[in-house]
Structure formats: C-alpha cells, structure tokens
Design a protein around this motif. Structure first.
Motif, PDB file in Angstrom:
ATOM      1  N   SER A 106       0.912  -1.338   0.070  1.00 52.84           N
ATOM      2  CA  SER A 106       0.043  -0.292  -0.019  1.00 52.84           C
ATOM      3  C   SER A 106       0.852   1.102  -0.131  1.00 52.84           C
ATOM      4  O   SER A 106       1.722   1.495   0.854  1.00 52.84           O
ATOM      5  CB  SER A 106      -0.953   0.020   1.148  1.00 52.84           C
ATOM      6  OG  SER A 106      -1.539   1.355   1.477  1.00 52.84           O
ATOM      7  N   GLY A 107       0.798   2.119  -1.022  1.00 51.84           N
ATOM      8  CA  GLY A 107       1.392   3.272  -1.117  1.00 51.84           C
ATOM      9  C   GLY A 107       1.197   4.159   0.111  1.00 51.84           C
ATOM     10  O   GLY A 107       1.939   4.773   0.618  1.00 51.84           O
ATOM     11  N   LYS A 108      -0.268   4.295   0.477  1.00 53.27           N
ATOM     12  CA  LYS A 108      -0.603   5.026   1.748  1.00 53.27           C
ATOM     13  C   LYS A 108      -0.025   4.659   2.782  1.00 53.27           C
ATOM     14  O   LYS A 108       0.406   5.506   3.643  1.00 53.27           O
ATOM     15  CB  LYS A 108      -2.005   5.050   2.031  1.00 53.27           C
ATOM     16  CG  LYS A 108      -2.941   5.618   0.934  1.00 53.27           C
ATOM     17  CD  LYS A 108      -4.373   5.627   1.124  1.00 53.27           C
ATOM     18  CE  LYS A 108      -5.110   6.149  -0.064  1.00 53.27           C
ATOM     19  NZ  LYS A 108      -6.776   6.346   0.161  1.00 53.27           N
ATOM     20  N   THR A 109       0.227   3.396   3.059  1.00 49.90           N
ATOM     21  CA  THR A 109       1.044   2.908   4.276  1.00 49.90           C
ATOM     22  C   THR A 109       2.440   3.262   4.392  1.00 49.90           C
ATOM     23  O   THR A 109       2.970   3.740   5.420  1.00 49.90           O
ATOM     24  CB  THR A 109       0.901   1.262   4.355  1.00 49.90           C
ATOM     25  OG1 THR A 109      -0.561   0.917   4.367  1.00 49.90           O
ATOM     26  CG2 THR A 109       1.783   0.830   5.693  1.00 49.90           C
ATOM     27  N   VAL A 110       2.972   3.113   3.222  1.00 46.14           N
ATOM     28  CA  VAL A 110       4.496   3.727   3.110  1.00 46.14           C
ATOM     29  C   VAL A 110       4.445   5.102   3.280  1.00 46.14           C
ATOM     30  O   VAL A 110       5.583   5.616   3.966  1.00 46.14           O
ATOM     31  CB  VAL A 110       5.020   3.304   1.593  1.00 46.14           C
ATOM     32  CG1 VAL A 110       6.426   3.765   1.462  1.00 46.14           C
ATOM     33  CG2 VAL A 110       5.298   1.802   1.471  1.00 46.14           C
ATOM     34  N   GLY A 111       3.700   6.046   2.653  1.00 51.26           N
ATOM     35  CA  GLY A 111       3.580   7.360   3.014  1.00 51.26           C
ATOM     36  C   GLY A 111       3.116   7.696   4.472  1.00 51.26           C
ATOM     37  O   GLY A 111       4.041   8.543   5.024  1.00 51.26           O
ATOM     38  N   ARG A 112       2.615   7.034   5.174  1.00 49.39           N
ATOM     39  CA  ARG A 112       2.215   7.169   6.685  1.00 49.39           C
ATOM     40  C   ARG A 112       3.399   6.934   7.591  1.00 49.39           C
ATOM     41  O   ARG A 112       4.048   7.576   8.424  1.00 49.39           O
ATOM     42  CB  ARG A 112       1.048   6.272   6.956  1.00 49.39           C
ATOM     43  CG  ARG A 112       1.038   6.601   8.699  1.00 49.39           C
ATOM     44  CD  ARG A 112      -0.182   5.621   9.174  1.00 49.39           C
ATOM     45  NE  ARG A 112       0.344   4.346   9.086  1.00 49.39           N
ATOM     46  CZ  ARG A 112       1.343   3.777   9.883  1.00 49.39           C
ATOM     47  NH1 ARG A 112       1.891   4.613  11.052  1.00 49.39           N
ATOM     48  NH2 ARG A 112       1.639   2.486  10.107  1.00 49.39           N
ATOM     49  N   LEU A 113       4.116   5.748   7.083  1.00 55.63           N
ATOM     50  CA  LEU A 113       5.449   5.392   7.983  1.00 55.63           C
ATOM     51  C   LEU A 113       6.587   6.444   7.844  1.00 55.63           C
ATOM     52  O   LEU A 113       7.194   6.697   8.666  1.00 55.63           O
ATOM     53  CB  LEU A 113       6.001   3.924   7.547  1.00 55.63           C
ATOM     54  CG  LEU A 113       5.099   2.730   7.892  1.00 55.63           C
ATOM     55  CD1 LEU A 113       5.560   1.625   7.092  1.00 55.63           C
ATOM     56  CD2 LEU A 113       5.288   2.734   9.225  1.00 55.63           C
ATOM     57  N   TYR A 114       6.661   6.976   6.491  1.00 57.23           N
ATOM     58  CA  TYR A 114       7.756   8.122   6.281  1.00 57.23           C
ATOM     59  C   TYR A 114       7.211   9.233   7.285  1.00 57.23           C
ATOM     60  O   TYR A 114       8.055   9.882   7.674  1.00 57.23           O
ATOM     61  CB  TYR A 114       7.663   8.308   4.786  1.00 57.23           C
ATOM     62  CG  TYR A 114       8.795   9.559   4.613  1.00 57.23           C
ATOM     63  CD1 TYR A 114       9.869   8.939   3.912  1.00 57.23           C
ATOM     64  CD2 TYR A 114       8.427  10.740   4.356  1.00 57.23           C
ATOM     65  CE1 TYR A 114      11.134   9.889   3.849  1.00 57.23           C
ATOM     66  CE2 TYR A 114       9.220  11.616   4.038  1.00 57.23           C
ATOM     67  CZ  TYR A 114      10.790  11.176   3.447  1.00 57.23           C
ATOM     68  OH  TYR A 114      11.659  12.097   3.266  1.00 57.23           O
ATOM     69  N   LYS A 115       6.110   9.661   7.300  1.00 57.59           N
ATOM     70  CA  LYS A 115       5.801  11.007   7.960  1.00 57.59           C
ATOM     71  C   LYS A 115       6.114  10.565   9.454  1.00 57.59           C
ATOM     72  O   LYS A 115       6.240  11.473  10.162  1.00 57.59           O
ATOM     73  CB  LYS A 115       4.256  11.041   7.579  1.00 57.59           C
ATOM     74  CG  LYS A 115       3.875  11.905   6.675  1.00 57.59           C
ATOM     75  CD  LYS A 115       2.464  11.971   6.207  1.00 57.59           C
ATOM     76  CE  LYS A 115       2.347  12.648   4.729  1.00 57.59           C
ATOM     77  NZ  LYS A 115       0.780  12.933   4.461  1.00 57.59           N
TER      78      LYS A 115
END
Length: 392
Positions: free
Chosen positions: A269-278
C-alpha cells in the motif's frame, strides 16, 4: 497416463532447441559477459560500459543502434509488421562497485567470478548477446525487439534511466522482460510501494568536546532505530521497515561526530508507506530538538505499488515455461525497472538467468550451465508475447 498433446510436444521441442542453440553460442555469450563486466559502471558513471555495449550490439548487426538523451544504449531488431507495438528487453547497466574496485574476472569450466557479475554484468552480457542468439536460432518476430541497457538504475539512480526511456518513447509497448543475473527461477510480476531513505546524524562542533556528555553519532542512530521501532508501527501485515546499512566513524578510539543509517519502507500500500515516512520524520524532528543535534532524513529512491495478477496470461505462460524447463518459479515483488513498466500499464516480468553465490560481493560467482535454460525462458516468453499473450 495421458498422452501429451501435439502443442505440448512442440513447445517442449522448441524450448529444448532454444537451450541447445544458446549452448552452441556459449563462447560468444561468455565473452560478452566478461567484456561487459570488466568495465566498471558505478551509478552515474556508466559511459564506458555503454560505449562497449554499443560496440557489441553493432557487431551483431542489429537494425538500429543508438543512445537516447539519457545515455541509455538501445538496439532494435526489426519485426515483420509495422503495425505491432515493440517488445522491450532491458537490463540495468550500473553496479554498486566503484572504479577503484578490481573488476578482473575469472572464468572457470562452470563459473564466472568477479565484482558485479551477479548485479548485473551477467544480465547485460546476455542482453547484448540476444541478437546473435536469435539469429542463430533463425527466429523472426512480428514486433520490433527493443534491447535497452538502462542507466542510473540502482541506489541514488532511482531508476532514472528507465523512467526517462518510457516517458520519451513515442509508441505503445506490447510487453517487456527485465533481465537480472540471478537467481534462475526468479519471477517478479508485481512491485511493492517503496521509499528508500538515509538518516544522517551530525554532531555540532560545539558539542564535540563536552567531556563525558559528548554525543556519539552512532549511539544517536541507535536511539533513532529504537524510537522508530517503538513509534512507527506498520498498519498492514505486509508493511516492513528494513534497516539495511549503518556507517560512521574514523577509528576505534575516536568518538564519531557523523553517522548514516540506510533504511527502506515497503508495503503493498502506497498510503501505508507514506504514513510510515511521515511518522519517522516526526520521530527524527522530536529527537533532534531534544538533543540539539542535526538529524536529517532524505529520500534516495521510491516506487509505487503496481502488479499483474497471478492469472494474467503472461504470468501463467512464464510459470508454464519455467516448469517445462525444470525451473521452480520463485515469485515475489521487485522494486526495479519492472515497477516502472507496470506503472505505465505495460505487462512485464523480471527474470533471473543463472545461479550463484556471494551476491553483490567483489568475489561473486555465477554458474555457466544454468545460463542456457535462463536464455531459453527469455526466448520462449519473447515468442509468447509476440504471439499475443499480452494483447488482451
């Protein structure tokens, strides 16, 4: 026991012919692998290897031979139809080894050893050998076959070569095969979302000589790892935070004032990766403020999640071809050129072509005998794509 159908017998016979034909080209294939591999090609410095690639392609008399504005070397074998979109076969040109590393190769009866052989000199050597192999097999295609060595691929290259090539290519693309040296049986047909990062800790000069309270950049990164593991918990079972590298310091008895941590965030999930980065960025900002030291986060590379389904005809054909060759398919994701093809809605696979040891080490070794089955699977899938397996 059921009697084999004529079509199955024909397919098996073709694959056996491909193996034998490739084996008859062994000297030329090995020569190309060694010539290519012994030319250093660290990311952003691939020009010497590109020039040699072009020379070898010209020697095999491809119909067109050129480089694009990103210095991707491209050879084109013309097909019989001007109406059919081209089929791409690609391999990344760059390696992780600097020009200072010894690139001399050793060839033994069933092995080739040297820096970069497993990533990706063997793959590039096979790519540049394909025109000769196809001519030796008396093979013709309806589609043009585009052979592309792509630059600036790994690490900080962030797949720039293939991104540029596909962005600037003017026509539709029928399908693609991405070649990697190993391992034979590798079958990638989807890519996870990925962000590859570096975290750099720098101790200000004002805090480098404060007695027993002097900060150690490596120990700060240890705190970083612990806080990330405590705070940035993946939402999905498939999400991963991979701490891959850590470096810093000059000698054993000197406290380091700078250290670097390499990590990768990965999920379907791209959203999951983006959330982890934040979340990781927030952790670093808090710790940096708390300790009054510089802790910086930078992105090295990133790809989006994209995939073919397991039931896609190209995937089914690849599995069938491998099994007929006695290869056990090992399916999984690949955050490589494959991801860029799939993000452009181009059916594509990544295949490994041999087996080896010491992957990404200076003394890496790849076996010679499995190469011929590895080539047979590529040729078989080229015929399948040309026959329309991706057209639906």
């Amino acid at each position: 026991m059921a009697k084999p159908t004529i079509s199955k017998l024909n397919m098996d016979l073709h694959l056996d012919n491909y193996i034998e034909g490739a084996r008859e080209m062994a000297d030329a294939i090995i020569t190309n692998i060694v010539f290519i591999g012994q030319v250093p090609a660290p990311t952003f410095e691939e020009s010497e290897r590109v020039n040699l690639f072009m020379e070898r392609l010209s020697g095999f008399q491809v119909n067109e031979c050129t480089t694009d504005s990103f210095n991707n070397p491209i050879g084109i074998i013309h097909g019989r139809s001007r109406k059919k979109p081209p089929i791409f076969v690609v391999a990344h040109m760059d390696t992780a080894f600097s020009k200072e590393v010894d690139h001399n190769y050793t060839v033994e009866p069933n092995a080739i050893t040297g820096a970069g052989i497993s990533d990706n000199a063997l793959g590039v050597g096979i790519l540049v050998s394909l025109p000769g192999i196809l001519r030796h097999l008396n093979m013709a295609f309806d589609s043009d076959i585009v052979l592309a060595g792509v630059t600036q691929s790994i690490g900080k290259g962030n797949l720039r070569g293939i991104r540029h090539l596909l962005k600037s290519w003017a026509t539709p693309i029928r399908g693609a095969i991405c070649i990697e040296s190993g391992e034979l049986g590798r079958l990638n047909f989807y890519s996870d979302a990925m962000i590859r990062c570096e975290i750099v800790c720098c101790i200000p000069s004002t805090q480098r000589n404060s007695g027993q309270h002097q900060f150690n950049a490596i120990l700060v990164l240890n705190q970083v790892i612990n806080r990330i593991l405590d705070s940035a918990s993946p939402l999905a079972p498939t999400a991963q935070i991979i701490f891959g590298t850590i470096s810093g310091g000059l000698k054993h008895g000197q406290i380091p004032d700078k250290a670097c941590l390499g990590l990768e965030l990965r999920s379907d999930s791209g959203k999951t990766v983006g959330r982890l980065y934040k979340e990781i960025k927030a952790v670093l900002e808090a710790l940096s403020s708390e300790l009054s030291i510089d802790i910086d986060l930078s992105t090295i590379s990133n790809v989006r999640a994209a995939r073919l389904g397991e039931d896609h005809p190209l995937v089914r054909t690849a599995v069938s071809t491998m099994q007929k060759l006695g290869i056990d398919p090992a399916m999984g994701p690949s955050e490589s050129e494959l991801s860029i093809f799939l993000s452009h809605n181009i059916p594509a696979l990544t295949l490994g072509v041999s087996r080896g040891t010491g992957y990404q080490k200076t003394h890496a070794t790849m076996q010679i005998d499995p190469i011929f089955k590895g080539i047979a699977q590529i040729v078989g899938l080229l015929k399948a794509i040309d026959g329309g397996v991706c057209d639906a």
